[in-house]
Design a protein around this motif. Sequence first.
Motif, PDB file in Angstrom:
ATOM      1  N   ASN A   1      -8.781   8.002  -0.950  1.00  0.00           N
ATOM      2  CA  ASN A   1      -8.845   9.382  -0.467  1.00  0.00           C
ATOM      3  C   ASN A   1      -8.336   9.424   0.967  1.00  0.00           C
ATOM      4  OD1 ASN A   1     -10.170  10.435  -2.845  1.00  0.00           O
ATOM      5  ND2 ASN A   1     -12.018   9.398  -2.118  1.00  0.00           N
ATOM      6  N   ILE A   2      -7.363  10.283   1.205  1.00  0.00           N
ATOM      7  CA  ILE A   2      -6.752  10.403   2.534  1.00  0.00           C
ATOM      8  C   ILE A   2      -7.129  11.751   3.126  1.00  0.00           C
ATOM      9  CG2 ILE A   2      -4.572  10.458   3.808  1.00  0.00           C
ATOM     10  CD1 ILE A   2      -3.417   8.656   1.577  1.00  0.00           C
ATOM     11  N   TYR A   3      -7.672  11.719   4.351  1.00  0.00           N
ATOM     12  CA  TYR A   3      -8.168  12.942   4.986  1.00  0.00           C
ATOM     13  C   TYR A   3      -7.211  13.506   6.024  1.00  0.00           C
ATOM     14  CZ  TYR A   3     -12.348  10.736   3.075  1.00  0.00           C
ATOM     15  OH  TYR A   3     -13.243  10.118   2.246  1.00  0.00           O
ATOM     16  N   SER A   4      -6.249  12.739   6.446  1.00  0.00           N
ATOM     17  CA  SER A   4      -5.331  13.183   7.506  1.00  0.00           C
ATOM     18  C   SER A   4      -4.445  14.322   7.013  1.00  0.00           C
ATOM     19  CB  SER A   4      -4.460  12.013   7.975  1.00  0.00           C
ATOM     20  OG  SER A   4      -3.504  12.472   8.898  1.00  0.00           O
ATOM     21  N   ARG A   5      -4.301  15.367   7.825  1.00  0.00           N
ATOM     22  CA  ARG A   5      -3.422  16.492   7.516  1.00  0.00           C
ATOM     23  C   ARG A   5      -2.227  16.543   8.472  1.00  0.00           C
ATOM     24  NH1 ARG A   5      -4.530  17.479   2.437  1.00  0.00           N
ATOM     25  NH2 ARG A   5      -6.775  17.594   2.083  1.00  0.00           N
ATOM     26  N   ASP A   6      -2.058  15.480   9.205  1.00  0.00           N
ATOM     27  CA  ASP A   6      -0.941  15.397  10.136  1.00  0.00           C
ATOM     28  C   ASP A   6       0.320  15.035   9.370  1.00  0.00           C
ATOM     29  OD1 ASP A   6       0.834  15.034  12.172  1.00  0.00           O
ATOM     30  OD2 ASP A   6      -0.309  13.481  13.223  1.00  0.00           O
ATOM     31  N   SER A   7       1.247  15.990   9.260  1.00  0.00           N
ATOM     32  CA  SER A   7       2.463  15.764   8.472  1.00  0.00           C
ATOM     33  C   SER A   7       3.368  14.704   9.087  1.00  0.00           C
ATOM     34  CB  SER A   7       3.240  17.078   8.318  1.00  0.00           C
ATOM     35  OG  SER A   7       3.589  17.608   9.592  1.00  0.00           O
ATOM     36  N   THR A   8       3.201  14.436  10.379  1.00  0.00           N
ATOM     37  CA  THR A   8       4.046  13.422  11.029  1.00  0.00           C
ATOM     38  C   THR A   8       3.523  12.015  10.777  1.00  0.00           C
ATOM     39  OG1 THR A   8       2.789  13.559  13.096  1.00  0.00           O
ATOM     40  CG2 THR A   8       4.653  15.066  12.840  1.00  0.00           C
ATOM     41  N   ARG A   9       2.280  11.918  10.328  1.00  0.00           N
ATOM     42  CA  ARG A   9       1.685  10.604  10.041  1.00  0.00           C
ATOM     43  C   ARG A   9       1.051  10.676   8.662  1.00  0.00           C
ATOM     44  NH1 ARG A   9      -2.734   8.224  14.106  1.00  0.00           N
ATOM     45  NH2 ARG A   9      -0.937   8.244  15.522  1.00  0.00           N
ATOM     46  N   GLN A  10       1.854  10.480   7.652  1.00  0.00           N
ATOM     47  CA  GLN A  10       1.396  10.613   6.272  1.00  0.00           C
ATOM     48  C   GLN A  10       2.067   9.563   5.395  1.00  0.00           C
ATOM     49  OE1 GLN A  10      -1.256  11.751   4.028  1.00  0.00           O
ATOM     50  NE2 GLN A  10      -0.970  13.277   5.651  1.00  0.00           N
ATOM     51  N   ILE A  11       1.256   8.827   4.666  1.00  0.00           N
ATOM     52  CA  ILE A  11       1.822   7.828   3.768  1.00  0.00           C
ATOM     53  C   ILE A  11       2.370   8.533   2.527  1.00  0.00           C
ATOM     54  CG2 ILE A  11      -0.283   7.357   2.438  1.00  0.00           C
ATOM     55  CD1 ILE A  11       0.517   4.329   2.734  1.00  0.00           C
ATOM     56  N   SER A  12       3.492   8.087   2.029  1.00  0.00           N
ATOM     57  CA  SER A  12       4.151   8.756   0.900  1.00  0.00           C
ATOM     58  C   SER A  12       3.791   8.075  -0.417  1.00  0.00           C
ATOM     59  CB  SER A  12       5.665   8.740   1.100  1.00  0.00           C
ATOM     60  OG  SER A  12       6.158   7.407   1.024  1.00  0.00           O
ATOM     61  N   VAL A  13       4.106   8.772  -1.501  1.00  0.00           N
ATOM     62  CA  VAL A  13       3.907   8.206  -2.826  1.00  0.00           C
ATOM     63  C   VAL A  13       4.739   6.940  -2.992  1.00  0.00           C
ATOM     64  CG1 VAL A  13       4.198   8.607  -5.298  1.00  0.00           C
ATOM     65  CG2 VAL A  13       3.336  10.447  -3.831  1.00  0.00           C
ATOM     66  N   GLU A  14       5.960   6.982  -2.458  1.00  0.00           N
ATOM     67  CA  GLU A  14       6.844   5.812  -2.552  1.00  0.00           C
ATOM     68  C   GLU A  14       6.237   4.618  -1.834  1.00  0.00           C
ATOM     69  OE1 GLU A  14       7.810   8.863  -1.713  1.00  0.00           O
ATOM     70  OE2 GLU A  14       8.877   9.361  -3.563  1.00  0.00           O
ATOM     71  N   ASP A  15       5.574   4.868  -0.686  1.00  0.00           N
ATOM     72  CA  ASP A  15       4.931   3.776   0.057  1.00  0.00           C
ATOM     73  C   ASP A  15       3.813   3.133  -0.772  1.00  0.00           C
ATOM     74  OD1 ASP A  15       6.544   4.162   2.276  1.00  0.00           O
ATOM     75  OD2 ASP A  15       5.153   5.595   3.194  1.00  0.00           O
ATOM     76  N   MET A  16       3.065   3.970  -1.485  1.00  0.00           N
ATOM     77  CA  MET A  16       1.968   3.442  -2.297  1.00  0.00           C
ATOM     78  C   MET A  16       2.499   2.632  -3.479  1.00  0.00           C
ATOM     79  SD  MET A  16      -0.908   4.154  -0.874  1.00  0.00           S
ATOM     80  CE  MET A  16      -2.061   3.849  -2.206  1.00  0.00           C
ATOM     81  N   TYR A  17       3.570   3.125  -4.112  1.00  0.00           N
ATOM     82  CA  TYR A  17       4.165   2.350  -5.209  1.00  0.00           C
ATOM     83  C   TYR A  17       4.738   1.026  -4.693  1.00  0.00           C
ATOM     84  CZ  TYR A  17       3.723   5.772  -8.966  1.00  0.00           C
ATOM     85  OH  TYR A  17       3.226   6.597  -9.948  1.00  0.00           O
ATOM     86  N   ALA A  18       5.304   1.057  -3.487  1.00  0.00           N
ATOM     87  CA  ALA A  18       5.841  -0.172  -2.895  1.00  0.00           C
ATOM     88  C   ALA A  18       4.721  -1.173  -2.623  1.00  0.00           C
ATOM     89  CB  ALA A  18       6.582   0.156  -1.606  1.00  0.00           C
TER      90      ALA A  18
END
Length: 395
Positions: A64-81
């Motif tokens: 669960n990710i709580y950050s709403r900062d669009s400049t610091r957000q992990i992407s779906v691609e990062d998680m698959y990687a």
Amino acid sequence: MDIRQALVMAVKSLLARKVRSLLTMLGIIVGVAAVIAIMTIGRGTLAQVEEQFEHLGANMITVNIYSRDSTRQISVEDMYALVEENPDLLCDLSPSVGLSGGIKYGNTRYGKTAVAGVGEDYPKTQLLELAEGNFLQYMDVERRSNVCVVGSYVAEKIMGGQALGNTLKIRGRNYTVIGVLIAYDEFSVQNGEGSVDDIVYIPYSNVLKMGETAFVSNYTLNSVTRDCSEAAVAAIEAKLLDCYASDDYFKVVSQKERMAMLLAMQNSMLSVLSAIAGIALLVGGVGIMNIMSVSVSERTREIGVRKSFGARKRDIRLQFIIEAGSTSAVGGLLGLASGLVVSLIACWFRQLPFQLAPDAMLLSFGVSVGLGVVFGFLPANRAARLEPIDALRYD
């Protein structure tokens, strides 16, 4: 006097005063029965919880990710990687995004029906099974296909049992049903509005396109084995820390960790309840001591007669100690039987697995006998110290 003779006399004494003996044992019976019932029902509950966790996926990890900062957000691609980089720890990743508004079928809107955007591996993380059709595929997610998989309540109660190949509307778009899930339980099928079976799964990429949210904040995935779940959680946390620089912005929890916390809470509660039940045993021991003191007073002349015929102090002491121990032993056996009956009824009524607790049975019975002996020693010692001439003169 030997132990066999003392036991015979103890049994005769119990049978001679049946009602008083039963009342004397009552505290022991209640205490032992309570301990057995609490431990048996508690272990059945723990077994049921473990079974439910297994059903939900013992290797599952939620992020669960709580950050709403669009400049610091992990992407779906990062998680698959991340999963690809740790094939020995992680597998079966699925993003998860909720969508508000419910669904529309025919001319009726069903606002309580949950809509979730997920990936193709979502069934592997939740151990979902299909009654018919197929789940979402990789190409459905990649192409943002307007297809969906529905829960059993949606298929049976909303779509009248004709769900597969039929269409329903989500946010004004037609979605074709390609799969129907097996019911979680019969109750949720019949009365499951808003339940786990009242749900529709669509590709998460569709939800992102609808603008409900700009990024995915929830992921479910599996550790390769349950034993490596801690290492898998550590690998995910290290990745997220690189992105967010603080663990305040996310939480990673494994199913194994959830189960351990819940079982610890259950065990603590069982310990407290068992301790409370143990107080009844203590009260029963005090009751035995009081009744034995009365018995000594009532049988003072008998003690004097026996001493005048050569009975030693240890013979008198042994007689009353064994009588107290026999009383508590019979009470303990009755408590065991009562506890087992109560446990069987409670487990049947609550549909719990019957988990016999032999260690609790032995411990509670041993404690009950021990309390009888300990609390019977004081009256027995007082009887042994009586002088024959004083005992014979006692009226």
